[in-house]
Design an enzyme around this catalytic site. Structure first.
Site, PDB file in Angstrom:
ATOM      1  N   ARG A  92       0.840  -1.190   0.000  1.00 55.96           N
ATOM      2  CA  ARG A  92       0.000   0.000   0.000  1.00 55.96           C
ATOM      3  C   ARG A  92       0.876   1.241   0.000  1.00 55.96           C
ATOM      4  NH1 ARG A  92      -3.888  -1.595   5.134  1.00 55.96           N
ATOM      5  NH2 ARG A  92      -4.465  -3.691   4.423  1.00 55.96           N
ATOM      6  N   ASP A 112       0.343   5.406   1.137  1.00 55.48           N
ATOM      7  CA  ASP A 112      -0.590   6.289   1.826  1.00 55.48           C
ATOM      8  C   ASP A 112      -1.017   7.452   0.942  1.00 55.48           C
ATOM      9  OD1 ASP A 112      -0.497   4.776   4.163  1.00 55.48           O
ATOM     10  OD2 ASP A 112       1.198   5.894   4.965  1.00 55.48           O
ATOM     11  N   ARG A 166       9.142   7.406   6.314  1.00 57.51           N
ATOM     12  CA  ARG A 166       8.905   8.812   6.662  1.00 57.51           C
ATOM     13  C   ARG A 166       9.404   9.142   8.069  1.00 57.51           C
ATOM     14  NH1 ARG A 166       2.668   9.176   5.261  1.00 57.51           N
ATOM     15  NH2 ARG A 166       2.883  11.230   6.250  1.00 57.51           N
TER      16      ARG A 166
END
Length: 250
Positions: free
Chosen positions: A50, A52, A197
């Site tokens: 996935r 975001d 991140r």
């Protein structure tokens, strides 16, 4: 029955991430609608993972099964004629029926891009995060080396991460400067939610002198999330490539 693997590039700015969800438009939803229109039937895309909301990809991998006998070029060209300008199929290939984009993946390459400038840049606002002030790039590079290997990344995952284990292996991690842009390239066996991140946010704090190499080493021993850096914004993150064993069709 055929198993078709797609390599997908997209600008994630306008989307609520890859995976279909009820509260926003996603890449998967747009792709599956285009597939259904082209094939005349629904096909579910199984992706390598996935991304975001706001995150981009140059090499997202997804596969679907179909009995349609059209040539591979038609899958690519047909989908691209139906997709919006911020999503494109770069390649289509037929792979064994037991190939799975997620479960067969061996490694992934992510890149996070920072704009080192006190002034904003409209041209890169969707693909880089601006960092003001000077950074000690060499201190950040030294900290990068600490991440290589197998570690407990509990301090580098989002609060709602559902992974059963926080141990991951990083194969390589380096900073590459390109003018005002600073790229963090990270290649690993797998990543926790927001892991890249948070690592980026931690490296920035190292570059600002707020964290030391010893602090990073402690965090990599299963440290507390509150002691790591911030979760930097999504627009600087891009999934560059997913790697598979040769026998699985990569």
């Amino acid at each position: 029955m055929r198993n078709i693997k797609l390599i997908i590039e997209y600008d994630g700015t306008a989307y609520a991430g890859w995976q279909v969800q009820p509260n926003g438009l996603t890449i998967q939803e747009v792709m599956e609608k285009a597939l259904a229109k082209m094939l005349g039937e629904h096909a579910t895309l199984h992706a390598s993972g996935r991304t975001d909301a706001g995150v981009h990809a140059r090499g997202m991998v997804a596969c679907f099964k179909t009995e349609r006998t059209m040539p591979l070029r038609a899958f690519r060209e047909g989908l691209n004629s139906l997709l919006p300008s911020d999503i494109a199929v770069r390649d289509a290939a037929e792979v064994p029926l037991d190939f799975h984009a997620r479960f067969n993946a061996q490694a992934k390459h992510y890149r996070y891009t920072m704009l080192l400038d006190d002034l904003r840049s409209p041209l890169v606002r969707h693909t880089a995060w601006r960092v003001k002030g000077k950074l000690d790039i060499e201190a950040m590079r030294a900290a990068c080396r600490l991440f290589v290997g197998e570690h407990d990344f509990a301090a580098f995952r989002g609060a709602n991460c559902a992974a059963k284990t926080t141990v991951r292996r990083i194969y390589s991690m380096e900073l590459v400067q390109e003018g005002r842009l600073l790229h963090l390239d990270i290649n690993g066996s797998g990543f926790l939610k927001n892991m890249v991140r948070i690592i980026t946010g931690t490296l920035i704090e190292v570059g600002q002198g707020r964290l030391s190499a010893d602090d990073v080493a402690r965090l990599l021993k299963g440290g507390d999330r509150q002691n790591a850096g911030m979760t930097v914004p999504p627009q600087g993150l891009c999934l560059m490539q997913v790697f598979y064993p040769a026998q699985s069709g990569e």
